[in-house]
Design an enzyme around this catalytic site. Structure first.
Site, PDB file in Angstrom:
ATOM      1  N   HIS A  72       0.842  -1.193   0.000  1.00  0.00           N
ATOM      2  CA  HIS A  72       0.000   0.000   0.000  1.00  0.00           C
ATOM      3  C   HIS A  72       0.879   1.246   0.000  1.00  0.00           C
ATOM      4  O   HIS A  72       1.722   1.412   0.882  1.00  0.00           O
ATOM      5  CB  HIS A  72      -0.924   0.006   1.216  1.00  0.00           C
ATOM      6  N   TYR A 201      -9.425   5.863   6.970  1.00  0.00           N
ATOM      7  CA  TYR A 201      -9.651   6.205   8.384  1.00  0.00           C
ATOM      8  C   TYR A 201     -10.691   7.317   8.377  1.00  0.00           C
ATOM      9  O   TYR A 201     -10.445   8.402   7.847  1.00  0.00           O
ATOM     10  CB  TYR A 201      -8.362   6.716   9.029  1.00  0.00           C
ATOM     11  N   PRO A 293      -4.960   0.750  18.400  1.00  0.00           N
ATOM     12  CA  PRO A 293      -4.614   0.263  17.056  1.00  0.00           C
ATOM     13  C   PRO A 293      -4.710   1.316  15.941  1.00  0.00           C
ATOM     14  O   PRO A 293      -4.338   1.039  14.819  1.00  0.00           O
ATOM     15  CB  PRO A 293      -5.607  -0.868  16.823  1.00  0.00           C
ATOM     16  N   LYS A 297       0.395   0.238  15.071  1.00  0.00           N
ATOM     17  CA  LYS A 297       1.739   0.128  15.638  1.00  0.00           C
ATOM     18  C   LYS A 297       1.961  -1.073  16.557  1.00  0.00           C
ATOM     19  O   LYS A 297       3.093  -1.440  16.833  1.00  0.00           O
ATOM     20  CB  LYS A 297       2.068   1.413  16.430  1.00  0.00           C
ATOM     21  N   TYR A 385       3.722   6.742  10.150  1.00  0.00           N
ATOM     22  CA  TYR A 385       2.844   5.620   9.777  1.00  0.00           C
ATOM     23  C   TYR A 385       3.654   4.476   9.138  1.00  0.00           C
ATOM     24  O   TYR A 385       3.426   3.305   9.453  1.00  0.00           O
ATOM     25  CB  TYR A 385       1.760   6.099   8.813  1.00  0.00           C
TER      26      TYR A 385
HETATM   27  P1  FAS Z   1       0.524 -11.499  21.936  1.00  0.00           P
HETATM   28  O1  FAS Z   1      -0.492 -11.109  22.967  1.00  0.00           O
HETATM   29  O2  FAS Z   1       0.136 -11.562  20.508  1.00  0.00           O
HETATM   30  O3  FAS Z   1       1.131 -12.934  22.297  1.00  0.00           O
HETATM   31  C1  FAS Z   1       1.416 -13.286  23.638  1.00  0.00           C
HETATM   32  C2  FAS Z   1       1.369 -14.809  23.757  1.00  0.00           C
HETATM   33  O4  FAS Z   1       1.720 -15.157  25.082  1.00  0.00           O
HETATM   34  C3  FAS Z   1      -0.033 -15.348  23.500  1.00  0.00           C
HETATM   35  O5  FAS Z   1       0.023 -16.433  22.596  1.00  0.00           O
HETATM   36  C4  FAS Z   1      -0.506 -15.787  24.883  1.00  0.00           C
HETATM   37  O6  FAS Z   1      -1.353 -16.915  24.835  1.00  0.00           O
HETATM   38  C5  FAS Z   1       0.797 -16.129  25.567  1.00  0.00           C
HETATM   39  N1  FAS Z   1       0.757 -16.061  27.031  1.00  0.00           N
HETATM   40  C6  FAS Z   1       0.049 -15.198  27.794  1.00  0.00           C
HETATM   41  N2  FAS Z   1       0.264 -15.439  29.103  1.00  0.00           N
HETATM   42  C7  FAS Z   1       1.126 -16.502  29.167  1.00  0.00           C
HETATM   43  C8  FAS Z   1       1.731 -17.215  30.228  1.00  0.00           C
HETATM   44  N3  FAS Z   1       1.490 -16.908  31.502  1.00  0.00           N
HETATM   45  N4  FAS Z   1       2.561 -18.228  29.923  1.00  0.00           N
HETATM   46  C9  FAS Z   1       2.829 -18.550  28.624  1.00  0.00           C
HETATM   47  N5  FAS Z   1       2.297 -17.913  27.565  1.00  0.00           N
HETATM   48  C10 FAS Z   1       1.444 -16.896  27.846  1.00  0.00           C
HETATM   49  N6  FAS Z   1      -2.170  -4.236  16.608  1.00  0.00           N
HETATM   50  C11 FAS Z   1      -2.174  -3.588  15.432  1.00  0.00           C
HETATM   51  O7  FAS Z   1      -1.114  -3.135  14.998  1.00  0.00           O
HETATM   52  N7  FAS Z   1      -3.342  -3.441  14.728  1.00  0.00           N
HETATM   53  C12 FAS Z   1      -4.537  -3.973  15.165  1.00  0.00           C
HETATM   54  O8  FAS Z   1      -5.565  -3.846  14.522  1.00  0.00           O
HETATM   55  C13 FAS Z   1      -4.566  -4.682  16.377  1.00  0.00           C
HETATM   56  N8  FAS Z   1      -5.727  -5.263  16.844  1.00  0.00           N
HETATM   57  C14 FAS Z   1      -5.716  -5.936  18.047  1.00  0.00           C
HETATM   58  C15 FAS Z   1      -6.883  -6.544  18.559  1.00  0.00           C
HETATM   59  C16 FAS Z   1      -6.862  -7.213  19.800  1.00  0.00           C
HETATM   60  C17 FAS Z   1      -8.128  -7.863  20.323  1.00  0.00           C
HETATM   61  C18 FAS Z   1      -5.674  -7.268  20.549  1.00  0.00           C
HETATM   62  C19 FAS Z   1      -5.635  -7.952  21.895  1.00  0.00           C
HETATM   63  C20 FAS Z   1      -4.510  -6.680  20.048  1.00  0.00           C
HETATM   64  C21 FAS Z   1      -4.518  -6.022  18.792  1.00  0.00           C
HETATM   65  N9  FAS Z   1      -3.364  -5.437  18.253  1.00  0.00           N
HETATM   66  C22 FAS Z   1      -3.350  -4.779  17.078  1.00  0.00           C
HETATM   67  C23 FAS Z   1      -2.129  -5.522  18.952  1.00  0.00           C
HETATM   68  C24 FAS Z   1      -1.575  -6.901  18.703  1.00  0.00           C
HETATM   69  O9  FAS Z   1      -1.463  -7.128  17.335  1.00  0.00           O
HETATM   70  C25 FAS Z   1      -0.267  -6.988  19.442  1.00  0.00           C
HETATM   71  O10 FAS Z   1       0.516  -5.836  19.264  1.00  0.00           O
HETATM   72  C26 FAS Z   1       0.530  -8.209  19.068  1.00  0.00           C
HETATM   73  O11 FAS Z   1      -0.282  -9.331  19.234  1.00  0.00           O
HETATM   74  C27 FAS Z   1       1.756  -8.236  19.975  1.00  0.00           C
HETATM   75  O12 FAS Z   1       2.337  -9.469  19.858  1.00  0.00           O
HETATM   76  P2  FAS Z   1       2.973 -10.173  21.156  1.00  0.00           P
HETATM   77  O13 FAS Z   1       3.783  -9.176  21.892  1.00  0.00           O
HETATM   78  O14 FAS Z   1       3.590 -11.421  20.640  1.00  0.00           O
HETATM   79  O15 FAS Z   1       1.756 -10.479  22.130  1.00  0.00           O
HETATM   80  C1  PHB Z   2      -6.449  -3.896  10.401  1.00  0.00           C
HETATM   81  O1  PHB Z   2      -6.585  -4.121   9.174  1.00  0.00           O
HETATM   82  O2  PHB Z   2      -6.711  -4.744  11.262  1.00  0.00           O
HETATM   83  C2  PHB Z   2      -5.946  -2.551  10.854  1.00  0.00           C
HETATM   84  C3  PHB Z   2      -5.376  -1.701   9.931  1.00  0.00           C
HETATM   85  C4  PHB Z   2      -4.912  -0.457  10.343  1.00  0.00           C
HETATM   86  C5  PHB Z   2      -5.039  -0.086  11.677  1.00  0.00           C
HETATM   87  C6  PHB Z   2      -5.605  -0.960  12.603  1.00  0.00           C
HETATM   88  C7  PHB Z   2      -6.058  -2.196  12.190  1.00  0.00           C
HETATM   89  O3  PHB Z   2      -4.591   1.131  12.082  1.00  0.00           O
END
Ligand code: FAS
Ligand code: PHB
Length: 390
Positions: A72, A201, A293, A297, A385
């Site tokens: 993109h 957005y 989000p 980032k 961005y």
């Molecule tokens: P994660 O949370 O992905 O992974 C952590 C892992 O540790 C999980 O598999 C968990 O099961 C495990 N864990 C937890 N406790 C434990 C324990 N006690 N023992 C062992 N393992 C354990 N970011 C964006 O950039 N754009 C988005 O649109 C976006 N949407 C999101 C929506 C939701 C619902 C959430 C929660 C986050 C979102 N994020 C988004 C942010 C997300 O993408 C995170 O930044 C990303 O998952 C970070 O990755 P990790 O640091 O690996 O953490």
């Molecule tokens: C998504 O596609 O999940 C998405 C894209 C851009 C954002 C947040 C989420 O800033």
């Protein structure tokens, strides 16, 4: 058992670190609380910065990304009845972002790990971190009723916001910074063609909306909802109707509706834990910080943490001593706070805030007027961005 690096968590941060370490001949073990299927079933981020793409290339996990990822070169900001294109490529002198779901990143990293011999324990319970400030750091956990002890040189806490790693830091040694928002994002995933070529957005008097996608046949949409909202109160029809009222008319008429394959509400928060290192424990990704989000980032910050953590661990194991580990926290936090600022700013200018005073509403309007009126303002937005340099 003994390994060089015990990684807590098999999300993108843990898996990426595992791949980089394995590729450098550093033995590592991942301990994950959930099942492999549960981890693979998560629907989250969708936009990758160039730095993350480079790390996935370095980890040898970029084949599908380059085949299926969507490059993109820009995105749109709609502000009620006006809109502007943010030409990322022009404004940054050539940088772009890649649209490729976090779910796919996780699957690619997991597949690569499973082709090698690095060990992963899924469905681990009672995970506990020990003596990470002493001479014998180790992790204990239980799998299928059997207790395990994993001795190691380094513990990488990649276990997300609700994980055990950050909680293991002595309270006196950590400082938490947090800002909560009085709204969340209701997200919907559907196998329908996206309404637009690029992300939109949309700031709207009814609330923020985001038009995104995963592929030419899979769309991802979000609408701002109150923190009190429950996903069971949002049938697909209600979602589609609300989305179309919050985006420009020509976008609305190109929205193809269809049954949701995932629908959930994510609460928004800004959060940072300092420091990100304590003794032989490094906190990486969501274990150390959370961003709303809006700036895309969260996943990308996990990537830059892993870049710094990998270098610190490699230097430490090459006998650079504890100084290498101390550098990790300083280097990672410098970039974390810049992404926190950008994510807070994007969230502040695009969402409706119930508690905004008249003054704050005028400030928000001025921010939008500045972006619409200043190419330099758009260049600053674009630079953040696409991702600031590591
Ligand atoms: P994660 O949370 O992905 O992974 C952590 C892992 O540790 C999980 O598999 C968990 O099961 C495990 N864990 C937890 N406790 C434990 C324990 N006690 N023992 C062992 N393992 C354990 N970011 C964006 O950039 N754009 C988005 O649109 C976006 N949407 C999101 C929506 C939701 C619902 C959430 C929660 C986050 C979102 N994020 C988004 C942010 C997300 O993408 C995170 O930044 C990303 O998952 C970070 O990755 P990790 O640091 O690996 O953490
Ligand atoms: C998504 O596609 O999940 C998405 C894209 C851009 C954002 C947040 C989420 O800033």
């Amino acid at each position: 058992m003994r390994t060089k690096v015990a990684i807590i968590g098999s999300g993108p941060a843990g898996l990426l670190l595992g791949q980089l370490l394995t590729g450098s001949g550093v033995d590592n073990v991942i301990v994950e609380r959930q099942t492999r299927e549960h981890v693979l079933g998560r629907i989250r981020a969708g936009v990758l910065e160039k730095g993350m793409v480079s790390l996935l290339e370095r980890a040898g996990c970029d084949a599908r990304l380059h085949k299926e990822g969507l490059i993109h070169e820009g995105f749109e900001i709609a502000d009620n009845d006006r809109r502007i294109h943010i030409d990322l490529k022009k404004l940054t002198g050539g940088d772009t972002v890649t649209v490729y779901g976090q779910t796919e990143v996780t699957a690619d990293l997991m597949a690569a790990r499973e082709q090698g011999s690095a060990q992963t324990f899924y469905s681990a319970s009672d995970v506990a971190l020990h003596d990470f400030d002493g001479a014998s750091p180790h992790v204990t956990f239980t799998v299928d009723g059997q207790a395990h002890r994993l001795d190691c040189d380094i513990i990488a806490g990649c276990d997300g916001y609700h994980g055990v790693s950050r909680q293991s830091l002595p309270e006196r040694s950590r400082t938490l910074y947090e800002r909560l928002y009085d709204f969340g994002w209701l997200g919907l995933l559907a196998d329908v063609p996206p309404a637009t070529q690029e992300l939109v957005y949309s700031r709207n008097e009814r609330g923020f909306a985001l038009v995104s996608m995963r592929s030419p046949t899979r769309s991802r949409y979000y609408v701002q909802v109150d923190t009190s909202e429950k996903v069971e109160n949002w049938g697909d029809d209600r979602f589609w109707d609300e989305l179309r009222q919050r985006v420009p008319a020509d976008v609305a008429e190109h929205v193809t509706t269809g049954p949701s394959i995932e629908k959930s509400i994510a609460q928004l928060r800004s959060f940072v834990c300092e420091p990100m290192r304590f003794g032989r424990l490094l906190l990486c990704g969501d274990a150390a910080h959370i961003v709303p989000p809006t700036g895309a980032k969260g996943l990308n910050l996990a990537a830059s943490d892993i870049h710094y953590a990998f270098e610190a661990i490699r230097d430490f194991l090459d006998n650079a001593g504890d100084g290498a580990l101390a550098d990790y926290s300083v280097r990672a936090l410098t970039r974390v706070w810049k992404a926190e600022r950008f994510s807070w700013w994007m969230t502040s200018v695009l969402h409706n805030f119930k508690d905004h005073s008249g003054f704050e509403r005028r400030l928000q309007q001025a921010e939008m007027d500045y972006i619409f009126g200043s190419e330099r303002g758009r260049a600053a937005l674009a630079e953040n961005y696409v991702g600031l340099p590591y």
